[in-house]
Design an enzyme around this catalytic site. Structure first.
Site, PDB file in Angstrom:
ATOM      1  CE1 TYR A  53       8.578 -30.385  -8.987  1.00  0.00           C
ATOM      2  CE2 TYR A  53       7.564 -28.760  -7.550  1.00  0.00           C
ATOM      3  CZ  TYR A  53       8.425 -29.833  -7.735  1.00  0.00           C
ATOM      4  OH  TYR A  53       9.115 -30.340  -6.662  1.00  0.00           O
ATOM      5  CB  SER A  71       6.526 -30.152  -3.785  1.00  0.00           C
ATOM      6  OG  SER A  71       6.913 -28.805  -3.666  1.00  0.00           O
ATOM      7  CE  LYS A  91       6.912 -33.011  -7.061  1.00  0.00           C
ATOM      8  NZ  LYS A  91       7.492 -34.348  -6.846  1.00  0.00           N
ATOM      9  CB  ALA A 104      -0.855 -29.311 -12.311  1.00  0.00           C
TER      10      ALA A 104
END
Ligand SMILES: NC(=O)c1ccc[n+]([C@@H]2O[C@H](COP(=O)([O-])OP(=O)(O)OC[C@H]3O[C@@H](n4cnc5c(N)ncnc54)[C@H](O)[C@@H]3O)[C@@H](O)[C@H]2O)c1
Length: 262
Positions: A155, A141, A159, A157
């Site tokens: 999230y 992302s 990704k 961390a």
């Protein structure tokens, strides 16, 4: 892109980006192994594929649980002798603020978005070696390089970790001809974002994107299939941003940027 008669495994295949990858590869003649934890969505996908005469092996699996992945590969994929492309797309968000993030939120988001991709890839290396395509694409992302808007710290961390996994796996697995790349999508209009973003916010986000619109799942799927295809045969360990130019934005609007030059 050459996917005819190839085997493409997609995690999180029953919705959004995973679904778009599965459809696009199936249209090109691939057989799809669809991992998802959502049995109802997998059944709807099975019917859709049946109507279109596309080949699908639906597998109900929890990507956040390595035993579940192990079972899926050993039992549901027992008849498969090689995998050409693995796309790790399963993902979840948790939205708490930093101080309110619970241990459960943190661990579950890392388990699905990061550890699940590691276990899927690690356990599928023998099948990837036996395949012709020998490609892996991880769906990271833009949050991996910046800060998540939809999700919380877990999230971002997870990704960011996925990009590290991509680089390291690419380095080691190059020796056996397996390429590993990642995509970093900006805002994509899928169930994940529709669940959390109001119509006002949707328009506000669109207005920040230089190309003026949210991405569709298929915008991301086409880039994934490029990275997974022989056209990208010398590309490994890289990250492709697919974000309508969002990562180019400095904070100032384009109008104020223009005004400063008039
Ligand atoms: N939508 C966006 O704006 C956006 C942006 C950047 C990256 N991403 C990433 O793209 C990927 C796909 O997201 P999407 O937007 O298509 O979301 P989505 O919610 O539409 O699809 C996610 C799919 O993953 C499945 N899934 C979730 N947890 C699972 C688990 N434990 N085991 C198996 N399957 C599981 C869900 O059932 C669902 O079918 C995710 O990794 C997400 O983080 C999305």
């Amino acid at each position: 892109m050459e996917f005819n008669k190839q085997t493409v495994v997609v995690t999180g295949a029953a919705s959004g980006i995973g679904y778009a990858v599965a459809q696009a590869a199936a249209r090109l003649g691939a057989q799809i192994v669809a991992f998802d934890r959502d049995a109802v969505a997998l059944e709807a996908m099975r019917l859709d594929f049946e109507r279109n005469n596309w080949v699908l092996i639906p597998v109900e699996t929890d990507i956040g649980d390595q035993q579940s992945i192990r079972r899926a590969i050993a039992i549901d994929m027992a008849a498969i002798t090689g995998v050409d492309l693995l796309v790790n797309s399963a993902g979840i968000v948790s939205r708490g603020l930093f101080e309110a993030t619970t241990a459960d939120d943190w661990e579950r988001v890392l388990a699905v978005n990061l550890s699940g991709s590691f276990y899927c890839l690690q356990q599928m290396v023998p099948l990837l070696k036996a395949g012709v395509g020998r490609a892996v694409v991880n769906v990271a992302s833009l949050a991996a390089k910046r800060v998540s808007y939809t999700g919380g710290v877990s999230y971002t961390a997870a990704k960011a970790g996925l990009l590290g996994l991509t680089r390291h796996a690419a380095f080691e697995l190059a020796s056996v001809g397996i390429r590993v790349n990642a995509v970093c999508p900006g805002p994509v209009w899928t169930a994940m974002t529709q669940r959390h973003i109001s119509e006002d916010e949707r328009q506000q986000v669109a207005s920040m994107i230089p190309l003026g619109d949210w991405l569709s799942p298929d915008d991301v799927a086409q880039a994934i299939l490029f990275l997974g295809s022989p056209a990208a045969r010398m590309i490994t360990g890289t990250t492709l941003d697919i974000d309508g130019g969002l990562s180019l934005v400095t904070g100032a609007s384009f109008e104020s940027y223009q005004r400063a030059r008039q």
